[in-house]
Write an enzyme that holds these catalytic residues in place. Structure first.
Site, PDB file in Angstrom:
ATOM      1  CE1 TYR A 133      -4.268  -1.613   0.776  1.00 48.46           C
ATOM      2  CE2 TYR A 133      -2.887  -3.073   2.091  1.00 48.46           C
ATOM      3  CZ  TYR A 133      -4.088  -2.793   1.472  1.00 48.46           C
ATOM      4  OH  TYR A 133      -5.117  -3.700   1.551  1.00 48.46           O
ATOM      5  CE1 TYR A 172      -2.118  -6.689   4.344  1.00 47.74           C
ATOM      6  CE2 TYR A 172      -2.977  -6.490   2.100  1.00 47.74           C
ATOM      7  CZ  TYR A 172      -3.159  -6.396   3.476  1.00 47.74           C
ATOM      8  OH  TYR A 172      -4.370  -6.015   3.984  1.00 47.74           O
ATOM      9  NE  ARG A 182      -6.146 -10.590   5.630  1.00 46.86           N
ATOM     10  CZ  ARG A 182      -7.267 -10.038   5.131  1.00 46.86           C
ATOM     11  NH1 ARG A 182      -7.389  -8.733   5.068  1.00 46.86           N
ATOM     12  NH2 ARG A 182      -8.280 -10.777   4.734  1.00 46.86           N
ATOM     13  CG  HIS A 185      -7.901  -8.113   0.677  1.00 45.24           C
ATOM     14  ND1 HIS A 185      -6.718  -8.606   1.182  1.00 45.24           N
ATOM     15  CD2 HIS A 185      -8.083  -6.900   1.278  1.00 45.24           C
ATOM     16  CE1 HIS A 185      -6.201  -7.751   2.051  1.00 45.24           C
ATOM     17  NE2 HIS A 185      -7.018  -6.708   2.123  1.00 45.24           N
ATOM     18  CG  HIS A 187      -9.789  -2.904   1.833  1.00 47.60           C
ATOM     19  ND1 HIS A 187     -10.060  -3.372   3.099  1.00 47.60           N
ATOM     20  CD2 HIS A 187      -8.477  -3.170   1.618  1.00 47.60           C
ATOM     21  CE1 HIS A 187      -8.972  -3.903   3.622  1.00 47.60           C
ATOM     22  NE2 HIS A 187      -7.993  -3.793   2.736  1.00 47.60           N
TER      23      HIS A 187
END
Length: 266
Positions: A133, A172, A182, A185, A187
């Site tokens: 991110y 990540y 994780r 995905h 959000h």
């Protein structure tokens, strides 16, 4: 030379095997209660021990209704004039093309009766193809893509449809336990007509090997409810020599509604 393996004193000590055993025990207990005649749990447990931070963050007292301030019922105001068409295409928002697998995610926002939810503001945010991110708290050794912001938004159409063009995110690491990762995905955030109506969820990709290992995904003990978080590959959405297509509908109410999470979940 590639990036060196990093470790430090803040690395969680518990193993994936420990967490997986806890997840399996919870699912077995849930399966037993369903077999005994109780209804499946279609929403995540607020206190889910394998998801370690939920032990400290879940409500411990009954919720109480409070009337919001008047400003919260009328602001912000969302409409077509506030959005640009480019905001739904995350591959053209910077000075060059981002790196990774180009995808399109499309679907419909529906109520519990299957009726379209029109003019709904839909926002997304995600990691880049390397699982990174653009955020100061994300410091794991994966590259930042200067041509990928990882954020987009759009409004649903008259039929409740939405569409985003983006890059498939990578998995990540996170600090729930040792070697915790994780699943990939995206959000999703949905607004009604008021700021207090915001709802947040996550969309996953088919056949991810990390599903069984992830306590956030597994916090929904009913397997059918978990499956509703996974998009479906759609060859009709896929574009020739350009991108892969996925379909994912979001149901806001009713027994088949999509899981909605707390805003500060990972």
């Amino acid at each position: 030379m590639g990036a060196q393996k990093r470790s430090g004193p803040d690395d969680a000590a518990e193993s994936q095997a420990t967490l997986s055993a806890e997840i399996d025990a919870i699912h077995a207990d849930h399966a037993g209660t369903v077999a005994a005649g109780k209804s499946p749990e279609t929403q995540p447990r607020l206190n889910y021990p394998p998801y370690r931070s939920s032990l400290l963050r879940h409500p411990t007292k009954d919720l109480r209704h409070t009337d919001p301030e008047t400003i919260e019922l009328f602001s912000p105001a969302f409409g077509h004039r506030d959005l640009a068409n480019l905001e739904s295409d995350l591959t053209i928002q910077a000075g060059g093309e981002p790196i990774g697998e180009r995808i399109k995610v499309t679907g419909r926002v529906l109520d519990g009766s299957g009726r379209p939810v029109r003019n709904q503001l839909v926002e997304i945010w995600q990691a880049n193809s390397a699982g990174r991110y653009i955020h100061k708290r994300d410091q794991h050794p994966a590259p930042i893509d200067p041509n990928f912001t990882g954020v987009g938004r759009t409004l649903t159409g008259e039929d409740g449809s939405y569409s985003f063009t983006t890059i498939k995110p990578g998995p990540y690491p996170w600090k729930n336990h040792h070697n915790a990762w994780r699943p990939a995905h995206i959000h999703f955030s949905l607004f009604g007509s008021e700021f207090t109506q915001r709802m947040i969820t996550q969309m996953y990709f088919p056949n991810d090997p990390l599903f069984a290992l992830d306590p956030i995904y597994q916090s929904i003990t009913d397997p059918k409810a978990r499956d509703r978080l996974v998009a479906t590959y759609n060859h009709d959405i896929t574009e020739h020599e350009f991108l892969m297509g996925y379909n994912w509908d979001i149901v806001l109410t009713g027994g088949n509604r999509t899981w909605m999470e707390e805003e500060d979940d990972d």
